[in-house]
Design an enzyme around this catalytic site. Structure first.
Site, PDB file in Angstrom:
ATOM      1  N   PHE A 254       0.941  -1.075   0.305  1.00  0.00           N
ATOM      2  CA  PHE A 254       0.147   0.008  -0.163  1.00  0.00           C
ATOM      3  C   PHE A 254       0.761   1.101   0.117  1.00  0.00           C
ATOM      4  O   PHE A 254       1.631   0.887   0.611  1.00  0.00           O
ATOM      5  CB  PHE A 254      -1.055  -0.201   0.855  1.00  0.00           C
ATOM      6  CG  PHE A 254      -1.908   1.029   1.352  1.00  0.00           C
ATOM      7  CD1 PHE A 254      -2.542   1.143   0.963  1.00  0.00           C
ATOM      8  CD2 PHE A 254      -1.116   2.280   1.972  1.00  0.00           C
ATOM      9  CE1 PHE A 254      -3.756   2.368   0.016  1.00  0.00           C
ATOM     10  CE2 PHE A 254      -2.501   3.116   1.461  1.00  0.00           C
ATOM     11  CZ  PHE A 254      -3.169   3.154   0.981  1.00  0.00           C
TER      12      PHE A 254
ATOM     13  N   ASP B  43       9.571   2.442   1.547  1.00  0.00           N
ATOM     14  CA  ASP B  43       8.104   3.341   1.764  1.00  0.00           C
ATOM     15  C   ASP B  43       8.002   3.055   2.997  1.00  0.00           C
ATOM     16  O   ASP B  43       7.501   2.370   3.402  1.00  0.00           O
ATOM     17  CB  ASP B  43       6.906   3.213   0.915  1.00  0.00           C
ATOM     18  CG  ASP B  43       6.049   3.417   1.589  1.00  0.00           C
ATOM     19  OD1 ASP B  43       5.677   4.496   2.939  1.00  0.00           O
ATOM     20  OD2 ASP B  43       4.472   3.178   1.169  1.00  0.00           O
TER      21      ASP B  43
ATOM     22  N   LYS C 237       3.103   9.632   8.335  1.00  0.00           N
ATOM     23  CA  LYS C 237       1.993   9.731   8.565  1.00  0.00           C
ATOM     24  C   LYS C 237       2.997  10.508  10.697  1.00  0.00           C
ATOM     25  O   LYS C 237       2.719  11.134  10.693  1.00  0.00           O
ATOM     26  CB  LYS C 237       2.363   8.099   8.961  1.00  0.00           C
ATOM     27  CG  LYS C 237       1.472   7.875   7.746  1.00  0.00           C
ATOM     28  CD  LYS C 237       0.373   6.507   8.440  1.00  0.00           C
ATOM     29  CE  LYS C 237      -0.983   5.789   7.820  1.00  0.00           C
ATOM     30  NZ  LYS C 237      -0.047   5.372   5.920  1.00  0.00           N
TER      31      LYS C 237
HETATM   32  C1  LIG Z   1      -0.429   5.247   4.821  1.00  0.00           C
HETATM   33  C2  LIG Z   1       0.800   5.173   4.005  1.00  0.00           C
HETATM   34  C3  LIG Z   1       0.528   5.619   2.774  1.00  0.00           C
HETATM   35  C4  LIG Z   1       0.076   7.371   1.943  1.00  0.00           C
HETATM   36  O1  LIG Z   1       0.053   8.035   2.987  1.00  0.00           O
HETATM   37  P1  LIG Z   1      -1.394   9.035   2.679  1.00  0.00           P
HETATM   38  O2  LIG Z   1      -0.279  10.006   3.770  1.00  0.00           O
HETATM   39  O3  LIG Z   1      -2.219   8.873   3.179  1.00  0.00           O
HETATM   40  O4  LIG Z   1      -1.078   9.562   1.951  1.00  0.00           O
HETATM   41  C5  LIG Z   1       2.058   5.354   2.082  1.00  0.00           C
HETATM   42  N1  LIG Z   1       2.462   4.495   2.624  1.00  0.00           N
HETATM   43  C6  LIG Z   1       2.442   3.214   3.304  1.00  0.00           C
HETATM   44  C7  LIG Z   1       2.918   2.580   3.550  1.00  0.00           C
HETATM   45  C8  LIG Z   1       0.957   3.593   4.268  1.00  0.00           C
HETATM   46  O5  LIG Z   1       0.931   3.209   5.079  1.00  0.00           O
END
Ligand SMILES: *Cc1c(COP(=O)(O)O)cnc(C)c1O
Length: 395
Positions: free
Chosen positions: A129, A216, A245
């Protein structure tokens, strides 16, 4: 007040929250809830943090926004700090994780384009994700999130997560691959933790094939796993790293970091953002990192993670409803033997806000500042919910 004028993209709880303090949230139903999801891995320092609140208020009174036309001293300071803690020298600031990922994808493509390679493919992981923009929903094998939004963005090739052999085969089969992009620990995908050593071997593999490694850490980053970044559990470094986050503890801010050599591909005009890295967001980010460094929040997360894991093991090891308890630090997943959407409401009844991901994985991302006693409360409630769920299912 109703949901009538909101686009209907979330299945919402009926409760709303009016305030918070530490790991606790006060609902508009008058009840207190232990927040075991932290606004989805965001509020790692807990709610209503006085030092952060004061810094934000102070900055709001001075200067909130200027655009990136002038220099932004707070942005430069935050970039310095992130370079120091990550080992990646250059930062681009965004307002979200998805935007940080967009930046990462654009940078990886541009890096190769400057070396004469156009339209590279990027290897991504199954179950990944990366966010909700078009490029991000394209960078996964999750057809559900892509459905109806075609044409999706091309150039992403999914392979099994954590499977070095599958990655190597894909790299050999497709010489057009220019980058491997994945979460070091998958969050939404169910708290999937690859074996220690995976990242280091992956680094070596990427070097051998001259492809970039993009990590990521939007969810796993900023102390959650017991280090500033999850990759730091191993002796390696990515070329591009994203975080978001927990960086602002709730003030929207993300960053795409890269090594000097890779970041060089970006020149004026290649990328940008109106809000990204504004003084308010950067002051929040700097304050969060200051507090975390001073209080050794990473160390706290590691110790809390170990204690919590032991508590969960004590109640749930060998439980007939549990197939696995996994995680690192305070990024914790409990996989049940079947889909368990009911668990969320059961936990709410018992005063705990938690989340279920990939259908059957109870995901716990409590604030890292949670106390031992609060962890015990959380472990007890979660175990009671699993018991209750199991009994109801058997009946
Ligand atoms: C939450 C998340 C995203 C996206 O972040 P947003 O601030 O919601 O756009 C991307 N990568 C990972 C691993 C995430 O958990």
């Amino acid at each position: 007040m109703s949901l009538d004028h909101l686009m209907n993209v979330y299945g919402r709880l009926t409760v709303g929250f009016v305030s918070g303090h530490g790991v606790w949230l006060t609902g508009d139903d008058g009840r207190e809830y232990l927040d075991a999801i932290s606004g989805i891995g965001v509020c790692s320092l807990g709610h209503g943090h006085p030092e952060l609140a004061e810094a934000i208020a102070d900055q709001a009174g001075k200067l909130i926004h200027t655009s990136n036309i002038p220099r932004i001293p707070l942005q430069e300071q935050l970039a310095d700090r992130l370079a120091e803690i990550s080992g990646l020298e250059r930062a681009f600031f965004t307002n979200s994780g998805a935007e940080a990922m967009e930046c990462a994808v654009k940078l990886a493509r541009l890096y190769h384009w400057r070396r004469g390679r156009e339209n590279i493919d990027i290897l991504v992981a199954k179950g990944s994700f990366h966010g909700r923009t078009l490029a991000c929903i394209s960078a996964t094998d999750n057809l559900k999130s892509q459905e109806g939004f075609g044409p999706i963005v091309g150039g992403f090739v999914p392979v099994e997560f954590g499977d070095l052999n599958a990655i190597e085969q894909a790299l050999k089969a497709n010489p057009n691959i220019g980058a491997v992009m994945l979460e070091p620990i998958q969050g939404e995908g169910g708290i999937n933790v690859p074996a220690l050593g995976f990242l280091k071997s992956l680094r070596e593999l990427c070097d051998r094939h001259e492809v970039l490694l993009v990590l990521d850490e939007v969810q796993s980053g900023i102390c959650k796993t017991g280090r500033w970044f999850a990759f730091q559990h191993e002796d390696m470094k990515p070329d591009i790293l994203t975080c978001a986050k927990a960086l602002g503890n709730g003030v929207p801010i993300g960053a795409c970091l890269a090594t000097e050599q890779v970041a060089e591909a970006f020149q004026p005009g290649n990328h940008g953002s109106t809000f990204g890295g504004n003084p308010l967001a950067c002051r929040a980010g700097l304050t969060v990192l200051d507090i975390m460094a001073r209080e050794d929040t990473a160390g706290q997360a590691a110790a809390n993670g170990d204690a919590f894991h032991a508590m969960l093991q004590e109640r749930l090891a060998g439980h007939p409803a549990v197939s696995e308890i996994r995680g690192r630090g305070l990024m914790v997943g409990i996989e049940l033997i079947a889909d368990c959407p009911e668990i969320k409401a059961m936990a709410m009844d018992l005063g705990v806000l938690l989340n279920v991901t990939r259908g059957r994985v109870i995901r716990l991302l409590p604030p890292l500042v949670i106390s031992h006693e609060e962890l015990q409360t959380l472990a007890t409630v979660v175990a009671d919910c699993v018991d209750h769920w199991h009994t109801a299912r058997a009946a």
